[in-house]
Design a protein around this motif. Structure first.
Motif, PDB file in Angstrom:
ATOM      1  N   ILE A   7      43.877  49.732  38.634  1.00  0.00           N
ATOM      2  CA  ILE A   7      43.179  49.119  37.506  1.00  0.00           C
ATOM      3  C   ILE A   7      43.716  49.589  36.155  1.00  0.00           C
ATOM      4  O   ILE A   7      43.723  48.827  35.182  1.00  0.00           O
TER       5      ILE A   7
ATOM      6  N   LEU B  98      38.363  42.275  41.989  1.00  0.00           N
ATOM      7  CA  LEU B  98      37.457  43.321  41.530  1.00  0.00           C
ATOM      8  C   LEU B  98      37.696  44.571  42.374  1.00  0.00           C
ATOM      9  O   LEU B  98      37.066  44.767  43.415  1.00  0.00           O
ATOM     10  N   LYS B  99      38.632  45.397  41.927  1.00  0.00           N
ATOM     11  CA  LYS B  99      38.993  46.597  42.674  1.00  0.00           C
ATOM     12  C   LYS B  99      39.456  47.672  41.701  1.00  0.00           C
ATOM     13  O   LYS B  99      39.823  47.395  40.558  1.00  0.00           O
TER      14      LYS B  99
ATOM     15  N   SER C 152      39.464  34.188  39.044  1.00  0.00           N
ATOM     16  CA  SER C 152      39.090  34.994  40.210  1.00  0.00           C
ATOM     17  C   SER C 152      38.493  34.168  41.340  1.00  0.00           C
ATOM     18  O   SER C 152      38.706  34.475  42.516  1.00  0.00           O
TER      19      SER C 152
ATOM     20  N   HIS D 290      44.381  41.515  39.830  1.00  0.00           N
ATOM     21  CA  HIS D 290      43.258  42.149  39.144  1.00  0.00           C
ATOM     22  C   HIS D 290      42.595  41.194  38.161  1.00  0.00           C
ATOM     23  O   HIS D 290      43.268  40.584  37.325  1.00  0.00           O
ATOM     24  N   PHE D 291      41.289  41.117  38.229  1.00  0.00           N
ATOM     25  CA  PHE D 291      40.521  40.350  37.257  1.00  0.00           C
ATOM     26  C   PHE D 291      40.677  40.924  35.852  1.00  0.00           C
ATOM     27  O   PHE D 291      40.757  40.182  34.861  1.00  0.00           O
ATOM     28  N   MET D 292      40.744  42.248  35.730  1.00  0.00           N
ATOM     29  CA  MET D 292      40.797  42.890  34.420  1.00  0.00           C
ATOM     30  C   MET D 292      42.043  42.495  33.630  1.00  0.00           C
ATOM     31  O   MET D 292      41.998  42.435  32.397  1.00  0.00           O
TER      32      MET D 292
ATOM     33  N   PHE E 125      35.245  41.014  47.116  1.00  0.00           N
ATOM     34  CA  PHE E 125      35.563  41.703  45.858  1.00  0.00           C
ATOM     35  C   PHE E 125      37.076  41.826  45.678  1.00  0.00           C
ATOM     36  O   PHE E 125      37.602  41.615  44.576  1.00  0.00           O
TER      37      PHE E 125
ATOM     38  N   PHE F 192      36.569  35.005  35.285  1.00  0.00           N
ATOM     39  CA  PHE F 192      35.993  35.226  36.603  1.00  0.00           C
ATOM     40  C   PHE F 192      35.816  33.904  37.349  1.00  0.00           C
ATOM     41  O   PHE F 192      36.116  33.804  38.546  1.00  0.00           O
TER      42      PHE F 192
END
Length: 293
Positions: free
Chosen positions: A88, A83-84, A151, A222-224, A78, A147
């Motif tokens: 964020i 994904l953390k 990612s 970060h994916f976001m 993750f 993603f």
């Protein structure tokens, strides 16, 4: 040589092959339905929603298979995929602000033509959420593409390329994957040459954006950050030059100056607003600071 790890026997052929297979699998998942409808038909959109939903579970398998054992012992899958929760809030806000600076010119034109006020209308968002094409362009596509192509690919490429090289190699898979639109263009009656040229332009645009998105993921971890920026860029699209030409005299000059101001400010703020330490970016920060580019 593997950059950032003491595992010199890791072969670059492995992560590159895995990235290629992941890219092919993603595109193939869109065509398993063999639908006779065009891509904007509700049935096609719903089927592809399901396909990319399944890909969200398949892509991490490719990532896991290509990661070194030492890395997996030190970090969770993750964390590697961005994904953390730590950092964020910064990841959601700062890259978006940076990208809005880049789009300062188009946003200023939206202010002039009154479209910015639309964002304050709840009905605008309610109607969009009900629209499958809007959901595809602003939620599902950015979510699944970032993603899969950021990612789950960039961490693999960082094992055999320097960070900056990986940033420019990663979007090539993303750009080539978009060539499947050429099939749909030809199917819709567009001649092969025109469809090919349109696809080449799309490839160039998506590759440039992909490099920017990969850089954000590299810096923030970060994916976001890449997801939100992707959604915003899909919303803004290419700057509307035709609208710019409708303005006359001093007003047009001011708008052009705002365009250039946005570009200059973006260049100036690119590194400060993506400082890895702000995002608690241990994994990618180590890559970025300890490897000579």
């Amino acid at each position: 040589m593997v950059y950032g790890f003491n595992e010199t026997i890791f072969n670059c052929f492995i992560p590159i092959t895995i990235c290629f297979l992941l890219s092919v699998t993603y595109v193939a998942s869109l065509y398993v339905w063999k639908s006779q409808h065009e891509r904007n038909h509700p049935t096609t959109i719903k089927q592809r929603f399901f396909s990319v939903f399944i890909m969200m579970f398949i892509a991490p398998i490719f990532l896991y298979m290509g990661l070194s054992k030492g890395l997996l012992e030190k970090y969770t899958l993750f964390e590697i995929a961005g994904l953390k929760l730590q950092g964020i809030c910064q990841a959601c806000l700062l890259p978006l602000v940076l990208t809005m600076v880049l789009f300062l010119g188009p946003l200023y034109m939206q202010f002039l033509n009154g479209f910015l006020n639309t964002y304050l209308d709840p009905n605008y968002w309610i109607e969009n959420v009900k629209n499958l094409r809007w959901l595809r362009n602003h939620i599902v596509a950015p979510l699944s593409e970032e993603f899969t192509f950021r990612s789950c690919m960039l961490p693999l490429l960082l094992q055999c390329f320097s960070p900056i090289t990986a940033v420019f190699v990663c979007p090539l898979f993303f750009g080539v994957a978009h060539f499947h639109h050429m099939i749909e263009l030809v199917r819709d009656g567009i001649n092969f040459k025109t469809a090919f040229l349109m696809s080449c332009f799309h490839f160039s645009f998506t590759t440039i954006f992909g490099a920017y998105s990969a850089y954000l993921f590299l810096r923030t971890g970060h994916f976001m950050s890449s997801f939100i920026v992707h959604a915003f860029c899909n919303h803004m699209g290419m700057p509307d030059v035709s609208e710019l030409l409708t303005y006359k005299g001093t007003q047009r000059v001011v708008i052009i100056c705002v365009f250039f101001l946005g570009l200059v400010l973006w260049c100036y703020l690119l590194n400060p607003l993506t400082e890895p330490q702000w995002f608690y970016n241990d994994y990618f920060y180590n890559y970025y600071t300890k490897i000579k580019v």
